[in-house]
Motif scaffolding. Structure first.
Motif, PDB file in Angstrom:
ATOM      1  N   HIS A   1       8.204  -0.171  -3.022  1.00 11.40           N
ATOM      2  CA  HIS A   1       7.085  -1.051  -2.655  1.00 11.40           C
ATOM      3  C   HIS A   1       7.056  -2.291  -3.560  1.00 11.40           C
ATOM      4  CE1 HIS A   1       5.036   1.212   0.523  1.00 11.40           C
ATOM      5  NE2 HIS A   1       5.495   2.287  -0.094  1.00 11.40           N
TER       6      HIS A   1
ATOM      7  N   SER B   1       0.975   5.501   4.773  1.00 12.91           N
ATOM      8  CA  SER B   1      -0.234   6.345   4.765  1.00 12.91           C
ATOM      9  C   SER B   1      -0.227   7.375   5.888  1.00 12.91           C
ATOM     10  CB  SER B   1      -1.489   5.477   4.859  1.00 12.91           C
ATOM     11  OG  SER B   1      -1.373   4.600   5.942  1.00 12.91           O
TER      12      SER B   1
ATOM     13  N   HIS C   1       0.162  -1.335  12.420  1.00 17.08           N
ATOM     14  CA  HIS C   1       0.319  -1.077  10.980  1.00 17.08           C
ATOM     15  C   HIS C   1       1.271   0.093  10.749  1.00 17.08           C
ATOM     16  CE1 HIS C   1      -3.158   1.144  12.442  1.00 17.08           C
ATOM     17  NE2 HIS C   1      -3.183   1.901  11.378  1.00 17.08           N
TER      18      HIS C   1
ATOM     19  N   ALA D   1       0.857  -1.191   0.000  1.00 15.12           N
ATOM     20  CA  ALA D   1       0.000   0.000   0.000  1.00 15.12           C
ATOM     21  C   ALA D   1       0.887   1.233   0.000  1.00 15.12           C
ATOM     22  CB  ALA D   1      -0.883   0.011   1.248  1.00 15.12           C
TER      23      ALA D   1
ATOM     24  N   THR E   1       5.658   5.581  11.909  1.00 14.90           N
ATOM     25  CA  THR E   1       5.698   5.905  10.475  1.00 14.90           C
ATOM     26  C   THR E   1       5.026   4.803   9.659  1.00 14.90           C
ATOM     27  OG1 THR E   1       7.866   4.798  10.250  1.00 14.90           O
ATOM     28  CG2 THR E   1       7.890   7.184  10.559  1.00 14.90           C
ATOM     29  N   SER E   2       4.398   5.226   8.576  1.00 13.28           N
ATOM     30  CA  SER E   2       3.887   4.269   7.586  1.00 13.28           C
ATOM     31  C   SER E   2       3.621   5.044   6.305  1.00 13.28           C
ATOM     32  CB  SER E   2       2.607   3.591   8.057  1.00 13.28           C
ATOM     33  OG  SER E   2       1.519   4.459   7.889  1.00 13.28           O
TER      34      SER E   2
ATOM     35  N   GLU F   1       6.967  -3.113  16.838  1.00 16.85           N
ATOM     36  CA  GLU F   1       6.457  -2.123  15.872  1.00 16.85           C
ATOM     37  C   GLU F   1       5.005  -1.820  16.215  1.00 16.85           C
ATOM     38  OE1 GLU F   1       6.335  -3.670  11.844  1.00 16.85           O
ATOM     39  OE2 GLU F   1       5.696  -5.637  12.536  1.00 16.85           O
ATOM     40  N   GLY F   2       4.339  -1.066  15.360  1.00 19.33           N
ATOM     41  CA  GLY F   2       2.923  -0.793  15.562  1.00 19.33           C
ATOM     42  C   GLY F   2       2.088  -1.848  14.858  1.00 19.33           C
TER      43      GLY F   2
ATOM     44  N   ASN G   1      -2.815  -8.087  14.157  1.00 22.43           N
ATOM     45  CA  ASN G   1      -2.734  -6.640  13.895  1.00 22.43           C
ATOM     46  C   ASN G   1      -4.120  -6.009  13.971  1.00 22.43           C
ATOM     47  OD1 ASN G   1      -0.791  -8.352  12.403  1.00 22.43           O
ATOM     48  ND2 ASN G   1       0.227  -6.430  11.967  1.00 22.43           N
TER      49      ASN G   1
ATOM     50  N   LYS H   1       5.272  -9.241   4.161  1.00 22.08           N
ATOM     51  CA  LYS H   1       4.019  -8.459   4.185  1.00 22.08           C
ATOM     52  C   LYS H   1       2.879  -9.340   3.687  1.00 22.08           C
ATOM     53  CE  LYS H   1       2.651  -3.647   3.408  1.00 22.08           C
ATOM     54  NZ  LYS H   1       2.275  -3.319   4.772  1.00 22.08           N
TER      55      LYS H   1
ATOM     56  N   LEU I   1       8.207  -5.475  10.182  1.00 20.79           N
ATOM     57  CA  LEU I   1       8.147  -5.256   8.737  1.00 20.79           C
ATOM     58  C   LEU I   1       9.216  -4.219   8.371  1.00 20.79           C
ATOM     59  CD1 LEU I   1       6.284  -5.925   6.202  1.00 20.79           C
ATOM     60  CD2 LEU I   1       5.538  -3.559   6.490  1.00 20.79           C
TER      61      LEU I   1
ATOM     62  N   ILE J   1       8.980   0.919   4.370  1.00 18.76           N
ATOM     63  CA  ILE J   1       9.588   1.796   3.355  1.00 18.76           C
ATOM     64  C   ILE J   1       9.778   3.189   3.963  1.00 18.76           C
ATOM     65  CG2 ILE J   1       9.298   2.793   1.043  1.00 18.76           C
ATOM     66  CD1 ILE J   1       9.515  -0.301   1.011  1.00 18.76           C
ATOM     67  N   THR J   2       8.789   3.644   4.730  1.00 22.68           N
ATOM     68  CA  THR J   2       8.877   4.971   5.352  1.00 22.68           C
ATOM     69  C   THR J   2      10.022   4.990   6.367  1.00 22.68           C
ATOM     70  OG1 THR J   2       6.474   4.865   5.226  1.00 22.68           O
ATOM     71  CG2 THR J   2       7.411   6.807   6.282  1.00 22.68           C
TER      72      THR J   2
HETATM   73  N1  PDD Z   1       1.062  -0.965   6.888  1.00 18.48           N
HETATM   74  N2  PDD Z   1       4.632  -2.444  10.173  1.00 18.48           N
HETATM   75  C1  PDD Z   1       3.451  -3.003   9.833  1.00 18.48           C
HETATM   76  C2  PDD Z   1       2.984  -4.192  10.591  1.00 18.48           C
HETATM   77  C3  PDD Z   1       2.692  -2.439   8.788  1.00 18.48           C
HETATM   78  O1  PDD Z   1       1.512  -3.013   8.446  1.00 18.48           O
HETATM   79  C4  PDD Z   1       3.162  -1.282   8.117  1.00 18.48           C
HETATM   80  C5  PDD Z   1       2.402  -0.647   6.994  1.00 18.48           C
HETATM   81  C6  PDD Z   1       4.397  -0.739   8.513  1.00 18.48           C
HETATM   82  C7  PDD Z   1       4.985   0.475   7.816  1.00 18.48           C
HETATM   83  O2  PDD Z   1       5.468   0.139   6.532  1.00 18.48           O
HETATM   84  P1  PDD Z   1       5.503   1.219   5.352  1.00 18.48           P
HETATM   85  O3  PDD Z   1       6.294   2.381   5.848  1.00 18.48           O
HETATM   86  O4  PDD Z   1       6.189   0.512   4.250  1.00 18.48           O
HETATM   87  O5  PDD Z   1       4.076   1.590   5.042  1.00 18.48           O
HETATM   88  C8  PDD Z   1       5.104  -1.348   9.528  1.00 18.48           C
HETATM   89  C9  PDD Z   1       0.274  -0.516   5.766  1.00 18.48           C
HETATM   90  C10 PDD Z   1       0.236   0.961   5.615  1.00 18.48           C
HETATM   91  C11 PDD Z   1      -1.097  -1.166   5.835  1.00 18.48           C
HETATM   92  O6  PDD Z   1      -1.165  -2.296   6.290  1.00 18.48           O
HETATM   93  O7  PDD Z   1      -2.072  -0.549   5.412  1.00 18.48           O
END
Ligand code: PDD
Length: 289
Positions: free
Chosen positions: A49, A241, A179, A35, A238-239, A176-177, A151, A144, A200, A203-204
Motif C-alpha cells: 500500500h 476491506s 471500490h 486503505a 476483491t478489495s 472494475e467495481g 464512484n 488512487k 486501479l 493490492i488484493t
Molecule cells: N478501494 N478499485 C477501486 C476503484 C477501489 O477504490 C479499490 C479499493 C479497489 C481495490 O483495491 P485494493 O485491493 O488495493 O483495496 C479497486 C478502497 C478499499 C476504498 O476506497 O476504500
C-alpha cells in the motif's frame, strides 16, 4: 482509544479532530489515499500500500512529507494506539494548505491524515448483488486519488437497488467495481481486466493473481463483458476491506454458483496469507501506557 484521527503529527479521537478549511482536499480533492485492514494491530500488506501511495503521489507531483520508512513507522505507531486490534486503517496525503487557486500553491507542504476505526471482517460465506453502471470516470483510474464522485454515485445507485457493489463498464466491457476489482471464473480460468489507466491496480487483485498462479490456476488478464459475467461460472470482487466476495446476482439476475470449490480455494488461500502475515507483533504495542 476507540477511534483515532491524525493530522500532521496531532492526534486524538477521530470525532474530535479538526482540520484547516484551506486544506486543498476541501476544494479540489487534491490528494491521494490508501486503505487496508488491520488484524492483531498489524496493517495487512502495508508495504504494498505504501509503494502504491508513493506511485500515486509521484503522478500528482505531491512530495512525501517524510521517508516511506518513517511513514510506515507512523502508521504502525498509530495502529498500536487503537484499543481494537481489528480495524480499518486509512491514510491520505493532500497537496497542502493554501487559499483556493487551481495551480499548485508555491511552497505548499503536504498534509498527512490518518484515520483508524474498529472493523469486523465479513462472513466469507456470504454472497452479494451487483448493479452494472456505465463507467463515466476519466482516464486516470490507476491513480488512487481522492476524486471519487463517480464512484460515490455508482455505489449509491447500487445501494438503492439493494446491491453491495456497482460494476463499472465502458460500452459493456467491465472495468472494475466502484471500490473493488471485478473478476470471473470460467472453465477453471481466473479472468480479470488487465492493468491499464482504466482500473486501479488493486493490492488484493495482485495478491490473488499471484496465489492463483502458485496454485496452478490459469490466469487471463483480459477484460470481459457484462454478457461474459452473466455466463461465468463465478463472479466476484476483491478489495483490501472486502477481501474476496462472491456475487450472486447482476442487475437482479442470478449469476455464478457453478464453481464454488475453486472460488473457496482461492479465497481460503488469501485468508490464510492474511492470517499468517497479521500474526506478527506490532512493536509499538509494548510502548502503550
Ligand atoms: N478501494 N478499485 C477501486 C476503484 C477501489 O477504490 C479499490 C479499493 C479497489 C481495490 O483495491 P485494493 O485491493 O488495493 O483495496 C479497486 C478502497 C478499499 C476504498 O476506497 O476504500
Amino acid at each position: 482509544m476507540k477511534t483515532l484521527g491524525y493530522y500532521n503529527g496531532e492526534y486524538g479521537p477521530l470525532e474530535q479532530m479538526r482540520v484547516p478549511m484551506n486544506d486543498r482536499v476541501c476544494f479540489f480533492g487534491d490528494g491521494v489515499y490508501e486503505a487496508t485492514t488491520v488484524e492483531n494491530h498489524i496493517p495487512y500488506a502495508l508495504d504494498e500500500h505504501l509503494q502504491r501511495m508513493e506511485r500515486s503521489a509521484a503522478k500528482l507531483e505531491i512530495p512525501l512529507p517524510m521517508e516511506l520508512q518513517a511513514l510506515r513507522e507512523t502508521l504502525l505507531e498509530m495502529t498500536a494506539k487503537l484499543d481494537s486490534g481489528s480495524s480499518q486503517l486509512y491514510w491520505q496525503l493532500t497537496r497542502g494548505t493554501a487559499p483556493r487557486t487551481h495551480a499548485f500553491p508555491k511552497d505548499a507542504r503536504p498534509n498527512l491524515w490518518i484515520t483508524l476505526r474498529p472493523f469486523s471482517m465479513r462472513d466469507p460465506s456470504l454472497s452479494y448483488g451487483l448493479l452494472s453502471v456505465p463507467d463515466t470516470r476519466y482516464f486516470h483510474c490507476d491513480v488512487k486519488t481522492l476524486n471519487l464522485i463517480p464512484n460515490v454515485m455508482a455505489a449509491e445507485r447500487a445501494a438503492r437497488a439493494g446491491c453491495e457493489e456497482a460494476v463499472f463498464h465502458r460500452d459493456g466491457m467491465v472495468t472494475e467495481g466502484s471500490h473493488s476489482n471485478m473478476h470471473i471464473l470460467k472453465n477453471g480460468v481466473l479472468q480479470t481486466a488487465p492493468l491499464s489507466n482504466l482500473i486501479l491496480p488493486g493490492i488484493t487483485r495482485a495478491q490473488l493473481l499471484k496465489l492463483a498462479r502458485e496454485m496452478g490456476v490459469p490466469v487471463l488478464e483480459k477484460a470481459f463483458t457484462l454478457q461474459e459475467m452473466f455466463q461465468a461460472d463465478e463472479a466476484f470482487f476483491t478489495s483490501a476491506s472486502a477481501f474476496c466476495c462472491r456475487a450472486s446476482t447482476l442487475d437482479g439476475k442470478p449469476i455464478g454458483g457453478k464453481d464454488e470449490a475453486l472460488l473457496s480455494a482461492l479465497r481460503n488461500a488469501y485468508l490464510d496469507k492474511f492470517r499468517k502475515e497479521t500474526s506478527a507483533v506490532n512493536p509499538y504495542l509494548e510502548k502503550r501506557p
